[in-house]
Design a protein around this motif. Structure first.
Motif, PDB file in Angstrom:
ATOM      1  N   ALA A  29      -5.538  19.708 -36.834  1.00  0.00           N
ATOM      2  CA  ALA A  29      -4.844  21.086 -36.068  1.00  0.00           C
ATOM      3  C   ALA A  29      -5.793  21.481 -34.709  1.00  0.00           C
ATOM      4  O   ALA A  29      -5.828  22.272 -33.918  1.00  0.00           O
ATOM      5  CB  ALA A  29      -4.434  21.752 -37.391  1.00  0.00           C
ATOM      6  N   ILE A  30      -7.344  21.162 -35.541  1.00  0.00           N
ATOM      7  CA  ILE A  30      -8.075  22.516 -34.214  1.00  0.00           C
ATOM      8  C   ILE A  30      -8.137  21.125 -33.109  1.00  0.00           C
ATOM      9  O   ILE A  30      -8.146  21.232 -32.260  1.00  0.00           O
ATOM     10  CB  ILE A  30      -9.963  22.406 -35.313  1.00  0.00           C
ATOM     11  CG1 ILE A  30      -9.587  23.333 -36.568  1.00  0.00           C
ATOM     12  CG2 ILE A  30     -10.810  22.710 -34.157  1.00  0.00           C
ATOM     13  CD1 ILE A  30     -10.740  23.292 -37.567  1.00  0.00           C
ATOM     14  N   LEU A  31      -8.288  20.264 -33.327  1.00  0.00           N
ATOM     15  CA  LEU A  31      -8.415  19.245 -32.230  1.00  0.00           C
ATOM     16  C   LEU A  31      -7.239  19.360 -31.171  1.00  0.00           C
ATOM     17  O   LEU A  31      -7.641  19.495 -30.149  1.00  0.00           O
ATOM     18  CB  LEU A  31      -8.264  17.267 -32.872  1.00  0.00           C
ATOM     19  CG  LEU A  31     -10.010  17.080 -33.533  1.00  0.00           C
ATOM     20  CD1 LEU A  31      -9.862  16.213 -34.244  1.00  0.00           C
ATOM     21  CD2 LEU A  31     -10.943  17.324 -33.055  1.00  0.00           C
ATOM     22  N   PHE A  32      -6.059  19.086 -31.689  1.00  0.00           N
ATOM     23  CA  PHE A  32      -4.486  20.246 -31.127  1.00  0.00           C
ATOM     24  C   PHE A  32      -4.989  21.410 -30.651  1.00  0.00           C
ATOM     25  O   PHE A  32      -4.952  21.262 -29.467  1.00  0.00           O
ATOM     26  CB  PHE A  32      -3.683  19.320 -32.660  1.00  0.00           C
ATOM     27  CG  PHE A  32      -2.524  19.728 -31.313  1.00  0.00           C
ATOM     28  CD1 PHE A  32      -1.490  18.645 -30.937  1.00  0.00           C
ATOM     29  CD2 PHE A  32      -1.846  21.015 -31.521  1.00  0.00           C
ATOM     30  CE1 PHE A  32      -0.015  19.433 -30.133  1.00  0.00           C
ATOM     31  CE2 PHE A  32      -0.763  21.213 -31.551  1.00  0.00           C
ATOM     32  CZ  PHE A  32       0.290  20.418 -30.599  1.00  0.00           C
ATOM     33  N   ALA A  33      -5.382  21.957 -30.999  1.00  0.00           N
ATOM     34  CA  ALA A  33      -6.034  23.495 -29.972  1.00  0.00           C
ATOM     35  C   ALA A  33      -6.876  22.922 -29.362  1.00  0.00           C
ATOM     36  O   ALA A  33      -6.724  23.632 -28.283  1.00  0.00           O
ATOM     37  CB  ALA A  33      -6.108  24.120 -31.096  1.00  0.00           C
ATOM     38  N   HIS A  34      -7.640  22.549 -29.205  1.00  0.00           N
ATOM     39  CA  HIS A  34      -9.004  22.002 -27.952  1.00  0.00           C
ATOM     40  C   HIS A  34      -8.495  21.472 -27.180  1.00  0.00           C
ATOM     41  O   HIS A  34      -8.571  21.875 -26.045  1.00  0.00           O
ATOM     42  CB  HIS A  34     -10.211  21.364 -29.259  1.00  0.00           C
ATOM     43  CG  HIS A  34     -11.500  21.152 -28.207  1.00  0.00           C
ATOM     44  ND1 HIS A  34     -11.818  21.874 -27.863  1.00  0.00           N
ATOM     45  CD2 HIS A  34     -11.463  19.840 -28.074  1.00  0.00           C
ATOM     46  CE1 HIS A  34     -13.124  22.011 -27.454  1.00  0.00           C
ATOM     47  NE2 HIS A  34     -12.845  20.267 -26.888  1.00  0.00           N
ATOM     48  N   ALA A  35      -7.185  20.604 -27.664  1.00  0.00           N
ATOM     49  CA  ALA A  35      -6.918  20.027 -26.525  1.00  0.00           C
ATOM     50  C   ALA A  35      -5.564  21.462 -25.061  1.00  0.00           C
ATOM     51  O   ALA A  35      -6.019  20.614 -24.207  1.00  0.00           O
ATOM     52  CB  ALA A  35      -5.783  18.757 -26.722  1.00  0.00           C
ATOM     53  N   PHE A  36      -5.462  22.211 -25.990  1.00  0.00           N
ATOM     54  CA  PHE A  36      -4.809  23.123 -25.412  1.00  0.00           C
ATOM     55  C   PHE A  36      -6.188  23.905 -24.260  1.00  0.00           C
ATOM     56  O   PHE A  36      -5.438  24.818 -23.580  1.00  0.00           O
ATOM     57  CB  PHE A  36      -4.095  23.735 -26.107  1.00  0.00           C
ATOM     58  CG  PHE A  36      -2.672  23.358 -26.690  1.00  0.00           C
ATOM     59  CD1 PHE A  36      -1.704  23.572 -25.584  1.00  0.00           C
ATOM     60  CD2 PHE A  36      -2.480  22.785 -27.576  1.00  0.00           C
ATOM     61  CE1 PHE A  36      -0.591  22.955 -25.614  1.00  0.00           C
ATOM     62  CE2 PHE A  36      -1.374  22.593 -28.193  1.00  0.00           C
ATOM     63  CZ  PHE A  36      -0.341  22.486 -26.828  1.00  0.00           C
TER      64      PHE A  36
END
Length: 92
Positions: free
Chosen positions: A82-89
């Motif tokens: 989820a943190i990696l997903f957020a980082h993509a944004f």
């Protein structure tokens, strides 16, 4: 600001102040209350799969509603994903 909320089953564990999820919910709602008029929050849920719960918004009513409606699941959480997903944004 990007907030990642752990929706895993472990968040249902109880302590002196209620469940871990109740504590996280109160902290999230406190962040919303302190949000400045020019600030925005995006919320990512860390459940079995990371998911966008609310895109960047300054709408405190919408964020409070989300905070009240969120529930921990019976599934494992994937906080790292989820943190990696957020980082993509944030890269955008």
């Amino acid at each position: 600001m990007v907030v990642v909320v752990d929706l895993s089953a472990s968040m249902k564990a109880n302590g002196k102040s209620g469940s871990r999820f109740d504590v996280a919910r109160r902290e999230f709602l406190s962040l919303v209350d302190e949000l400045g008029s020019e600030q925005k929050i995006m919320v990512i849920g860390a459940g079995a799969q990371p998911r966008l719960l609310v895109p960047f918004t300054a709408d405190k009513r919408r964020l409070r509603e989300l905070g009240r409606d969120l529930q921990a699941t019976d599934a494992p959480g994937r906080v790292k994903e989820a943190i990696l997903f957020a980082h993509a944004f944030l890269k955008r």
